[in-house]
Design a protein around this motif. Sequence first.
Motif, short mmCIF file in Angstrom:
data_model
loop_
_atom_site.label_atom_id
_atom_site.label_comp_id
_atom_site.label_asym_id
_atom_site.label_seq_id
_atom_site.Cartn_x
_atom_site.Cartn_y
_atom_site.Cartn_z
N VAL A 21 0.79 -1.23 0.00
CA VAL A 21 0.00 0.00 0.00
C VAL A 21 0.83 1.28 0.00
CG1 VAL A 21 -1.95 -1.13 1.11
CG2 VAL A 21 -0.24 0.00 2.53
N ALA A 22 2.10 1.25 0.44
CA ALA A 22 2.86 2.49 0.53
C ALA A 22 4.33 2.19 0.78
CB ALA A 22 2.31 3.37 1.67
N LEU A 23 5.18 3.22 0.57
CA LEU A 23 6.56 3.20 1.02
C LEU A 23 6.66 4.02 2.30
CD1 LEU A 23 8.54 3.72 -2.33
CD2 LEU A 23 8.20 1.58 -1.06
N VAL A 24 7.49 3.57 3.23
CA VAL A 24 7.61 4.23 4.54
C VAL A 24 9.01 4.82 4.67
CG1 VAL A 24 7.55 3.88 7.03
CG2 VAL A 24 5.94 2.65 5.56
N GLU A 25 9.06 6.08 5.05
CA GLU A 25 10.33 6.79 5.19
C GLU A 25 10.90 6.60 6.59
OE1 GLU A 25 9.31 10.79 4.37
OE2 GLU A 25 9.03 10.48 2.20
N PRO A 26 12.20 6.76 6.76
CA PRO A 26 12.80 6.66 8.10
C PRO A 26 12.16 7.65 9.07
CG PRO A 26 14.50 6.67 6.42
CD PRO A 26 13.23 6.99 5.72
N GLY A 27 11.85 7.15 10.27
CA GLY A 27 11.27 8.00 11.31
C GLY A 27 9.77 8.14 11.24
N ALA A 28 9.17 7.76 10.13
CA ALA A 28 7.71 7.88 10.00
C ALA A 28 7.04 6.73 10.74
CB ALA A 28 7.30 7.88 8.54
N PRO A 29 6.13 7.00 11.66
CA PRO A 29 5.51 5.91 12.44
C PRO A 29 4.45 5.16 11.65
CG PRO A 29 4.55 8.00 13.07
CD PRO A 29 5.64 8.33 12.09
N VAL A 30 4.34 3.88 11.92
CA VAL A 30 3.22 3.06 11.47
C VAL A 30 2.50 2.63 12.74
CG1 VAL A 30 2.50 0.98 10.26
CG2 VAL A 30 4.45 2.31 9.41
N ASP A 31 1.38 3.28 13.02
CA ASP A 31 0.65 3.04 14.26
C ASP A 31 -0.39 1.95 14.04
OD1 ASP A 31 1.98 5.05 15.77
OD2 ASP A 31 0.75 6.57 14.79
N ILE A 32 -0.42 0.98 14.95
CA ILE A 32 -1.30 -0.18 14.81
C ILE A 32 -2.16 -0.30 16.06
CG2 ILE A 32 -1.39 -2.67 14.44
CD1 ILE A 32 1.42 -2.44 13.22
N ALA A 33 -3.47 -0.35 15.86
CA ALA A 33 -4.41 -0.46 16.97
C ALA A 33 -5.48 -1.48 16.60
CB ALA A 33 -5.05 0.91 17.25
N HIS A 34 -6.43 -1.68 17.50
CA HIS A 34 -7.53 -2.60 17.23
C HIS A 34 -8.46 -2.00 16.18
CE1 HIS A 34 -6.55 -5.38 20.43
NE2 HIS A 34 -6.46 -4.38 21.29
N GLY A 35 -8.84 -2.81 15.19
CA GLY A 35 -9.84 -2.41 14.21
C GLY A 35 -11.17 -3.07 14.50
N ALA A 36 -12.19 -2.70 13.75
CA ALA A 36 -13.51 -3.33 13.91
C ALA A 36 -13.39 -4.81 13.56
CB ALA A 36 -14.52 -2.65 13.00
N PRO A 37 -14.00 -5.68 14.36
CA PRO A 37 -13.88 -7.12 14.09
C PRO A 37 -14.63 -7.53 12.82
CG PRO A 37 -15.46 -6.73 15.83
CD PRO A 37 -14.83 -5.40 15.54
N VAL A 38 -14.27 -8.70 12.31
CA VAL A 38 -14.94 -9.31 11.18
C VAL A 38 -15.83 -10.44 11.71
CG1 VAL A 38 -14.59 -10.80 9.16
CG2 VAL A 38 -13.23 -8.72 9.44
N THR A 39 -17.06 -10.52 11.20
CA THR A 39 -17.99 -11.59 11.60
C THR A 39 -17.99 -12.64 10.50
OG1 THR A 39 -19.40 -10.02 12.80
CG2 THR A 39 -20.36 -12.15 12.20
N LEU A 40 -17.49 -13.83 10.84
CA LEU A 40 -17.43 -14.92 9.88
C LEU A 40 -18.67 -15.79 10.01
CD1 LEU A 40 -13.72 -15.84 10.51
CD2 LEU A 40 -14.61 -14.85 8.40
N ALA A 41 -19.23 -16.18 8.86
CA ALA A 41 -20.36 -17.11 8.82
C ALA A 41 -19.80 -18.52 8.67
CB ALA A 41 -21.29 -16.76 7.66
N VAL A 42 -19.97 -19.34 9.69
CA VAL A 42 -19.40 -20.69 9.71
C VAL A 42 -20.54 -21.67 9.42
CG1 VAL A 42 -18.15 -22.41 11.06
CG2 VAL A 42 -17.68 -19.96 11.39
N THR A 43 -20.42 -22.37 8.31
CA THR A 43 -21.51 -23.26 7.87
C THR A 43 -21.17 -24.74 8.00
OG1 THR A 43 -20.69 -23.25 5.59
CG2 THR A 43 -22.29 -21.55 6.20
N GLY A 44 -20.02 -25.07 8.58
CA GLY A 44 -19.61 -26.46 8.71
C GLY A 44 -20.29 -27.14 9.87
N GLU A 45 -19.75 -28.30 10.27
CA GLU A 45 -20.35 -29.09 11.33
C GLU A 45 -20.34 -28.40 12.67
OE1 GLU A 45 -18.44 -32.84 11.39
OE2 GLU A 45 -19.23 -33.49 9.45
N ASP A 46 -19.39 -27.42 12.84
CA ASP A 46 -19.32 -26.70 14.11
C ASP A 46 -20.20 -25.47 14.13
OD1 ASP A 46 -17.79 -25.44 12.20
OD2 ASP A 46 -16.19 -24.85 13.57
N ALA A 47 -21.02 -25.28 13.07
CA ALA A 47 -21.89 -24.10 13.00
C ALA A 47 -23.00 -24.18 14.05
CB ALA A 47 -22.50 -23.98 11.62
#
Length: 245
Positions: free
Chosen positions: A219-245
């Motif tokens: 998605v991008a090139l990152v320069e020296p000293g530039a922060p890449v901040d990582i936090a919690h994002g909105a969760p994904v809801t998976l539809a599970v249709t197998g035997e454990d559904a």
Amino acid sequence: MTDAHVGLVGPDADGAAAVVGNAGGHAHVGTASDVLAADVDAVAALSESALYELVRAGLAAGTPVLAVNAGDGVPSAATADRDRALRRLVRGEYAERERPTLAVDARRETYRALADVMLVTAEAARISEFAIDATGESGTEHVDTVRADGVVVATPAGSRGYTRTDDGPVLSPAVDAVAVVPIAPFRVECPDWVVSLPATLSVERDETDVALLVDDADVALVEPGAPVDIAHGAPVTLAVTGEDA
């Protein structure tokens, strides 16, 4: 789910649309952005890359997504079971499983990842220096600085993918943490880390261009000293249709 509107993204989406129609649903085929704009009831990601595309495009936390052939990190239907899983999705015969995502802020842009975030040198056999910081109850602390080809931050889903090939830790979906794994570190003995979020990656010294990858997208090139901040994002809801559904 009666008269369900199902978005379809990925390979053989037209074939999947016929299955949805025969099951009594309404199919919407297109890119991730197209199907999410159609206000669908559920989505089917027909490959691992299609699932990542949907997450980056802003898949809402409450929209169930059926994953097909999406790797080991998330519950998914095998390609051979796709049609049966689609019919169950249309009929509402599935269980919901949430998986966490990462919100990534870099270069004044925000991205979202389901599996992992990576800083990696763009040129083969070249190394850079990366700093890792994490925030806990006592505040922000420096975790380490490492010279390596790159560094990966993986969710529990991502910890079963790329980082596993580098002997990184496998995390349970119940763990509120991420794995941080250097790629080909210059040090002979270099640990992996399990840290809480938020966390920050940065390039301390570059000898070549450093790329930011969000799941499978560069998605991008990152320069020296530039922060890449990582936090919690909105969760994904998976539809599970197998035997454990």
